[in-house]
Design a protein around this motif. Structure first.
Motif, short mmCIF file in Angstrom:
data_model
loop_
_atom_site.label_atom_id
_atom_site.label_comp_id
_atom_site.label_asym_id
_atom_site.label_seq_id
_atom_site.Cartn_x
_atom_site.Cartn_y
_atom_site.Cartn_z
N PRO A 1 0.81 -1.21 0.00
CA PRO A 1 0.00 0.00 0.00
C PRO A 1 0.85 1.27 0.00
CG PRO A 1 -0.25 -1.22 2.07
CD PRO A 1 0.47 -2.11 1.13
N ALA A 2 2.02 1.23 0.63
CA ALA A 2 2.89 2.40 0.63
C ALA A 2 3.36 2.73 -0.79
CB ALA A 2 4.09 2.18 1.55
N ALA A 3 3.67 1.70 -1.57
CA ALA A 3 4.10 1.92 -2.95
C ALA A 3 2.96 2.51 -3.78
CB ALA A 3 4.59 0.62 -3.57
N LEU A 4 1.74 2.04 -3.55
CA LEU A 4 0.59 2.59 -4.27
C LEU A 4 0.32 4.03 -3.86
CD1 LEU A 4 -1.74 -0.54 -4.10
CD2 LEU A 4 -0.73 0.42 -6.18
N CYS A 5 0.45 4.32 -2.57
CA CYS A 5 0.28 5.70 -2.10
C CYS A 5 1.32 6.62 -2.73
CB CYS A 5 0.40 5.76 -0.57
SG CYS A 5 -1.04 5.15 0.32
N ALA A 6 2.55 6.14 -2.82
CA ALA A 6 3.61 6.95 -3.43
C ALA A 6 3.29 7.22 -4.90
CB ALA A 6 4.95 6.23 -3.30
N VAL B 1 9.54 -3.94 -3.73
CA VAL B 1 10.83 -3.30 -4.03
C VAL B 1 10.86 -2.90 -5.51
CG1 VAL B 1 13.32 -3.66 -4.27
CG2 VAL B 1 12.15 -4.43 -2.21
N ILE B 2 10.45 -3.80 -6.37
CA ILE B 2 10.47 -3.53 -7.82
C ILE B 2 9.55 -2.36 -8.15
CG2 ILE B 2 9.84 -4.46 -10.08
CD1 ILE B 2 10.84 -7.20 -9.00
N ALA B 3 8.34 -2.35 -7.57
CA ALA B 3 7.39 -1.27 -7.85
C ALA B 3 7.93 0.08 -7.38
CB ALA B 3 6.05 -1.56 -7.18
N ALA B 4 8.49 0.11 -6.17
CA ALA B 4 9.00 1.37 -5.63
C ALA B 4 10.26 1.82 -6.37
CB ALA B 4 9.28 1.22 -4.14
N ALA B 5 11.14 0.87 -6.73
CA ALA B 5 12.34 1.22 -7.49
C ALA B 5 11.98 1.75 -8.86
CB ALA B 5 13.25 0.01 -7.62
N THR B 6 10.96 1.18 -9.48
CA THR B 6 10.50 1.66 -10.78
C THR B 6 10.01 3.10 -10.67
OG1 THR B 6 9.89 -0.57 -11.47
CG2 THR B 6 8.88 1.24 -12.68
N LEU B 7 9.20 3.36 -9.66
CA LEU B 7 8.68 4.72 -9.46
C LEU B 7 9.83 5.69 -9.16
CD1 LEU B 7 6.40 6.74 -9.16
CD2 LEU B 7 6.06 5.93 -6.82
N MET C 1 -0.29 13.06 -8.58
CA MET C 1 -0.85 14.35 -8.16
C MET C 1 0.21 15.46 -8.15
SD MET C 1 -3.08 12.75 -5.03
CE MET C 1 -3.61 14.32 -4.34
N GLN C 2 1.45 15.10 -8.45
CA GLN C 2 2.58 16.04 -8.40
C GLN C 2 2.73 16.65 -7.00
OE1 GLN C 2 1.39 18.32 -12.13
NE2 GLN C 2 3.48 17.77 -12.71
N ASP C 3 2.47 15.81 -6.01
CA ASP C 3 2.59 16.23 -4.62
C ASP C 3 4.07 16.33 -4.24
OD1 ASP C 3 2.80 15.58 -1.58
OD2 ASP C 3 0.68 16.06 -1.87
N ALA C 4 4.41 17.34 -3.46
CA ALA C 4 5.80 17.55 -3.07
C ALA C 4 6.34 16.41 -2.22
CB ALA C 4 5.93 18.87 -2.29
N GLY C 5 5.48 15.63 -1.60
CA GLY C 5 5.92 14.53 -0.76
C GLY C 5 6.07 13.21 -1.47
N ALA C 6 5.93 13.20 -2.80
CA ALA C 6 5.94 11.92 -3.54
C ALA C 6 7.26 11.18 -3.42
CB ALA C 6 5.60 12.18 -5.01
N GLU C 7 8.38 11.90 -3.54
CA GLU C 7 9.67 11.21 -3.49
C GLU C 7 9.94 10.66 -2.10
OE1 GLU C 7 13.07 12.64 -5.61
OE2 GLU C 7 11.84 13.97 -6.84
N ALA C 8 9.58 11.41 -1.07
CA ALA C 8 9.75 10.91 0.29
C ALA C 8 8.87 9.68 0.52
CB ALA C 8 9.40 12.00 1.31
N ALA C 9 7.67 9.69 -0.01
CA ALA C 9 6.78 8.54 0.12
C ALA C 9 7.35 7.32 -0.60
CB ALA C 9 5.40 8.89 -0.43
N ALA D 1 8.30 3.70 0.99
CA ALA D 1 7.84 2.43 0.42
C ALA D 1 9.02 1.49 0.17
CB ALA D 1 7.07 2.69 -0.88
N LEU D 2 10.12 2.02 -0.33
CA LEU D 2 11.31 1.20 -0.55
C LEU D 2 11.85 0.64 0.76
CD1 LEU D 2 13.54 2.96 -3.26
CD2 LEU D 2 12.91 0.54 -3.17
N ALA D 3 11.90 1.48 1.78
CA ALA D 3 12.41 1.03 3.08
C ALA D 3 11.54 -0.09 3.65
CB ALA D 3 12.48 2.21 4.04
N LEU D 4 10.22 0.08 3.56
CA LEU D 4 9.31 -0.95 4.06
C LEU D 4 9.47 -2.24 3.26
CD1 LEU D 4 6.05 1.14 4.63
CD2 LEU D 4 7.36 -0.07 6.39
N ALA D 5 9.60 -2.11 1.94
CA ALA D 5 9.74 -3.30 1.09
C ALA D 5 11.02 -4.07 1.42
CB ALA D 5 9.74 -2.88 -0.38
#
Length: 229
Positions: free
Chosen positions: A82-87, A118-124, A93-101, A105-109
């Motif tokens: 869910p963290a990767a999907l939220c990110a 990990v693959i989804a978050a690394a791709t993003l 949405m071009q939210d300023a917090g997207a990269e931090a999110a 997500a990567l850390a949790l994965a």
């Protein structure tokens, strides 16, 4: 695949409407939602996802309905997927917090040992770093290494983003990577659209996107290579 799911798969591939499938049990609906998403029919996936919030949110993101996706994910316990999907939603949405999110997500994965997350978050993360192609390559390398270490083939979406980063640096490697991504991608998927764009096949890319009901945010920031393969 059981007989019912095979029947549904054929119907989805033919483009049958929701009414064709009749009334579904919650369990069957969730299973069919996952299949519909995989086959590039996110509106039907949204209709059927029910108690499967991850599939529901992923389908909404295909449609570019990022705020709705965040609402679906809000009650879901905090974990990598869910963290990767939220990110991804915040990035759309071009939210300023997207990269931090994405970093969260990567850390949790990593902590959970969830290869897919990990693959989804690394791709993003690679997408976010495309203006700095060397940094994008480093970010995407994590997803490649995790897939290799788990014995999985490289993810088509990750390969498509990788192709764009490589093309930014010149040479033929990016075109070869894009061709590999295209071969591994599913019809009407973001991976296929990005791979086609990397190959300079814009008309086909836009047709795939339209058939897959993909919002334009999926290729925002990706340059189109000026040649036709």
């Amino acid at each position: 695949m059981n007989d019912a799911l095979t029947h549904w798969k054929s119907a989805l591939e033919r483009g049958e409407p929701a009414s064709f499938f009749g009334d579904l049990s919650p369990e069957s609906g969730a299973e069919l939602a996952r299949l519909a998403l995989r086959l590039g029919r996110p509106r039907l996936a949204v209709r059927w996802a029910g108690a499967d919030p991850l599939t529901h949110a992923a389908a909404l993101l295909r449609l570019g309905e990022s705020e709705a996706a965040l609402q679906v994910l809000e009650p879901v316990p905090d974990s990598a997927r869910p963290a990767a999907l939220c990110a991804r939603a915040l990035w759309q949405m071009q939210d300023a917090g997207a990269e931090a999110a994405t970093g969260k997500a990567l850390a949790l994965a990593r902590q959970e040992g969830d290869v897919g997350a990990v693959i989804a978050a690394a791709t993003l993360h690679g997408e976010q770093l495309l203006p700095q192609p060397h940094a994008a390559l480093r970010a995407l390398a994590e997803g490649l290494k995790v897939a290799e270490g788990s014995g999985q083939p490289s993810d088509a979406h990750l390969l498509a983003v990788l192709a764009h980063a490589q093309l930014c640096l010149g040479g033929a490697k990016g075109t070869r990577t894009a061709a590999k991504a295209l071969d591994r991608s599913l019809p009407r998927s973001p991976a296929r659209v990005l791979a086609l764009l990397a190959l300079g096949r814009e008309i086909q890319a836009r047709a795939e996107a339209a058939e897959g009901e993909l919002a334009a945010v999926w290729w925002r920031g990706f340059s189109i290579v000026p040649h036709q393969n």
